[in-house]
Every structure is written in C-alpha cells, then in structure tokens.
Design a protein around this motif. Structure first.
Motif, PDB file in Angstrom:
ATOM      1  N   TYR A  17      11.347  54.434 -25.222  1.00 31.64           N
ATOM      2  CA  TYR A  17      12.936  54.473 -24.698  1.00 31.64           C
ATOM      3  C   TYR A  17      12.855  55.991 -23.741  1.00 31.64           C
ATOM      4  O   TYR A  17      14.082  55.943 -23.382  1.00 31.64           O
ATOM      5  CB  TYR A  17      13.493  54.348 -25.863  1.00 31.64           C
ATOM      6  CG  TYR A  17      13.710  54.842 -27.581  1.00 31.64           C
ATOM      7  CD1 TYR A  17      14.636  56.832 -26.883  1.00 31.64           C
ATOM      8  CD2 TYR A  17      12.858  54.644 -27.606  1.00 31.64           C
ATOM      9  CE1 TYR A  17      14.016  57.123 -28.028  1.00 31.64           C
ATOM     10  CE2 TYR A  17      12.270  55.426 -29.067  1.00 31.64           C
ATOM     11  CZ  TYR A  17      12.998  56.894 -28.986  1.00 31.64           C
ATOM     12  OH  TYR A  17      13.344  57.699 -30.221  1.00 31.64           O
ATOM     13  N   CYS A  18      12.369  56.550 -23.764  1.00 35.27           N
ATOM     14  CA  CYS A  18      12.659  58.121 -23.726  1.00 35.27           C
ATOM     15  C   CYS A  18      12.855  58.708 -21.846  1.00 35.27           C
ATOM     16  O   CYS A  18      11.745  58.287 -21.236  1.00 35.27           O
ATOM     17  CB  CYS A  18      12.285  59.104 -24.473  1.00 35.27           C
ATOM     18  SG  CYS A  18      12.832  60.676 -24.093  1.00 35.27           S
ATOM     19  N   SER A  22      11.499  66.011 -20.636  1.00 36.30           N
ATOM     20  CA  SER A  22      11.119  66.644 -22.200  1.00 36.30           C
ATOM     21  C   SER A  22       9.353  66.952 -21.318  1.00 36.30           C
ATOM     22  O   SER A  22       8.900  65.236 -20.448  1.00 36.30           O
ATOM     23  CB  SER A  22      10.951  66.011 -22.921  1.00 36.30           C
ATOM     24  OG  SER A  22       9.940  65.254 -23.191  1.00 36.30           O
ATOM     25  N   THR A  59      12.052  68.625 -28.995  1.00 41.39           N
ATOM     26  CA  THR A  59      11.539  68.473 -30.355  1.00 41.39           C
ATOM     27  C   THR A  59      11.986  69.916 -30.597  1.00 41.39           C
ATOM     28  O   THR A  59      10.916  71.368 -30.173  1.00 41.39           O
ATOM     29  CB  THR A  59      10.262  67.987 -30.157  1.00 41.39           C
ATOM     30  OG1 THR A  59       9.885  67.513 -29.518  1.00 41.39           O
ATOM     31  CG2 THR A  59       9.743  68.384 -32.020  1.00 41.39           C
ATOM     32  N   ARG A 128       5.466  58.589 -33.161  1.00 39.56           N
ATOM     33  CA  ARG A 128       4.280  59.435 -33.835  1.00 39.56           C
ATOM     34  C   ARG A 128       4.588  59.998 -34.995  1.00 39.56           C
ATOM     35  O   ARG A 128       4.360  60.709 -35.628  1.00 39.56           O
ATOM     36  CB  ARG A 128       4.457  60.089 -33.554  1.00 39.56           C
ATOM     37  CG  ARG A 128       3.855  59.957 -31.584  1.00 39.56           C
ATOM     38  CD  ARG A 128       4.142  60.850 -30.935  1.00 39.56           C
ATOM     39  NE  ARG A 128       4.933  62.137 -30.364  1.00 39.56           N
ATOM     40  CZ  ARG A 128       6.107  61.723 -29.433  1.00 39.56           C
ATOM     41  NH1 ARG A 128       7.149  60.791 -29.240  1.00 39.56           N
ATOM     42  NH2 ARG A 128       7.034  61.935 -29.710  1.00 39.56           N
TER      43      ARG A 128
END
Ligand code: SF4
Length: 347
Positions: A17-18, A22, A59, A128
């Motif tokens: 969904y991202c 990144s 992250t 993940r």
C-alpha cells in the motif's frame, strides 16, 4: 525551532500500500552524516532545546544503534526538560538491544507499525512480519520504553469484519497508551495502485473505523484526532503541534517542513503561501481534533481570517445541527468520517 522531524527513507522491502519516499538502506553512516550537516546548516543546535523530536520513515531502525548514538552525541538535538522523543519501529527490526539503546539515549515514545494482527493480511501487504512477531516486538519495545503505541490500517483487502474485530480486540487488550487507526487509501504510486486494486467500500470502511473507536474507547483510549487514540495525557505531542497549526522542521530525504509561510514538500520543492492560505491551513486542522475548532480564537490568532467569522458561525451551526460536530465544534463519530470535507467547506 521547537519541533523537529527526522526522516529515514530506508526499507528492506516494499509494503503493497506504500507510496512513501523510501528505498533500500544505502549507507546509514553517510545518511546520518548528511542529517547532521543539514541540521547544522539549518541552525538546529543553535535554536535552543527541542520540545519534540520525531524520527519516522521508512524504517528508522535501519540507522542502527550506532546511528542513533551518533545523532544523540552530536549535541544538535538537545531536548528541553520533559521533551518528547519518538522513534517509529518496524516489528521485524525491533530488537531488545536497539530498544534499550534508544531508551538510554532519551527516547520517550516508540511507535510500531503493526497494521494488523491477521497473518494473511500482513502477508498480502508484504509487511515482512507476522502477528506473533508484532506482539513480541511490542513487548520488547515497551519493556524498554513504556510509552509504546501501534498503528493499524482499516480496510485492508481480504480482511473480513470478524478478522478486523479480532485485530481490534487484540489491540485493545494490550493496555497500550496510544493506537493510530488509518483508513487504507490506494495510492497510485503503490503496488496496489499500479495493480488497479479498488478503494475500500466507503460504508464498510466507516463501519470498521467506528468499531475501532468503540473498541478502543472500551480500553480507555480517547479519540483525540481523526486517526489517533490515546490514554489521557498520552497523545503524541509532536503531532498535536502540527494539528494545532504550529511550525515544524523536517530533515532528511522526503521530509516536509512548515516554517512561517514557507512549505517544503517531501520532494524538496518549496512554496511560499499567501498569509490567508497559511492561516487557513493552520486553523482548520482543529476540525480533526477533540480540542475542536474555535472560530473566534482562530480569527483572533489570524486576523486575516476575521472576515470569514459570520459565514463560519452559520456553517458550524449547521454541522452541529446535523450531528457532525459537538458543542465545541469537535467532530462526532459521523463528523470524523467527513472531517476533510468539513474543513473544505470552511475554506
Ligand atoms: S509502509 Fe513503511 S515499512 Fe512499508 S515500505 Fe512504506 S515506509 Fe517502508
């Protein structure tokens, strides 16, 4: 500058969904060095102690313990007494050593991207991690930093109402001080957007969020912003500053800033807003919060908005009559469903 955001645009994979900025961790050491140069160039250390510091991503854990130690040792990010320092953690990157190091450096809040306690949904999202890993990460995080919260996503594909109920009950049963519940949006730049995944059914999404509000309220978590729930006194002060229309500086690739009338977007582009556009942006986010929107206070704070008072009073009275706002002009459950439309109507 009292409120600082540090963006860490590293991820070891791509959630379906991202659409955030990144990518794979390149050289964390070089990235930290870049953050320190940017902070020094923008006078962060010289501007006095911070009230809030927020490390998001991406992250941030991929900076490693060494990266966080280096940030803290730089002396650029001095925290005022009682300041809040939040770090976002991915469950798969949450280790006891990292959580302890962060606590030792002065981190006061941890925020874990859990998204769901449904393993099938997590796999479809390419998160993940499993639900069990998320639960273990929560325990690891809060053993070091008691103020640990989680994020959930409502409307994930393939999650039945019963499975969503299980996720909510599990979240509510953890005794956490803070939970965020975001509605899934299918962003064009995400894997799901490119695959043509349809947006969640709006009625089912509203039901899922209303159920979240009810279940979390049962655990004492009050909805203090459309997507955020906290125990009394445990709201995220960094985000509260944004919703109260305050300035913030973002550092790092993909970080946005609001400094006076200047806006810097995540892609580095800059725009200077008119006095009126700046005031409207800062004033109207209150319509998403439990603090509510006080038109007189907004007009006193931003005199450029004073000519709107009469029209605002009429519209707000109509929204209250429709049950969308309460007596303080804070959104009701139905009002939260249309919070952005309410703000647009007052533009
Ligand atoms: S949602 Fe977060 S963890 Fe997943 S790819 Fe995007 S930035 Fe990375």
């Amino acid at each position: 500058m009292r409120h600082l955001y540090l963006h860490v645009p590293f991820c070891t994979g791509r959630c379906a969904y991202c659409a955030f900025v990144s990518g794979p961790p390149g050289d964390p050491e070089a990235y930290v060095a870049g953050l320190l140069r940017e902070a020094a160039a923008r006078g962060v250390g010289a501007a006095g102690p911070l009230e809030t510091l927020y490390c998001g991503g991406g992250t941030p854990a991929l900076l490693g313990e060494a990266g966080f130690r280096r940030l803290a040792a730089s002396g650029l990010f001095t925290l005022a007494p009682g300041a809040e320092w939040t770090v976002e953690l991915h469950p798969a990157a949450t280790t006891r050593a990292l959580a302890r190091t962060l606590a030792g450096l002065g981190v006061t809040r941890l925020s874990l991207g859990v998204q769901s306690f449904d393993d099938a949904a997590l796999a479809r999202c390419n998160r993940r991690h499993t639900a069990r890993q998320a639960l273990e990460a929560i325990e690891t995080a809060r053993a070091a930093v008691p103020d640990t919260g989680i994020d959930l996503i409502a409307g994930l594909p393939g999650v039945s109402p019963a499975a969503w109920t299980r996720t909510l009950r599990r979240a509510a049963g953890l005794g956490l001080p803070h939970v965020s519940v975001y509605a899934l949006t299918v962003e064009p730049g995400s894997a799901w957007g490119r695959a043509g995944l349809p947006a969640p059914d709006p009625d089912a999404l509203c039901d899922a969020i209303a159920e979240a509000a009810e279940t979390l309220a049962g655990a004492g978590l009050r909805r203090y912003e459309t997507s955020n729930y906290a125990l009394p006194g445990r709201a995220c002060r960094h985000n509260l500053n944004t919703w109260r229309g305050g300035d913030y500086l973002g550092l790092g690739r993909g970080a946005a800033s609001r400094l006076g009338r200047l806006r810097r977007a995540g892609d580095g582009s800059e725009e200077t807003l008119s006095e009126e556009a700046d005031a409207l942006e800062r004033a109207l986010t209150a319509l998403r919060t439990a603090e509510g929107f006080d038109p007189e206070a907004a007009a006193a704070r931003f005199p450029v908005l004073a000519p709107r008072l009469g029209r605002w009073r009429r519209l707000l009275a109509a929204f209250r009559a429709e049950g969308l706002l309460d007596a303080r002009n804070a959104p009701t459950t139905r009002g939260h469903e249309v919070a952005d439309a309410l703000a647009r109507a007052l533009l």
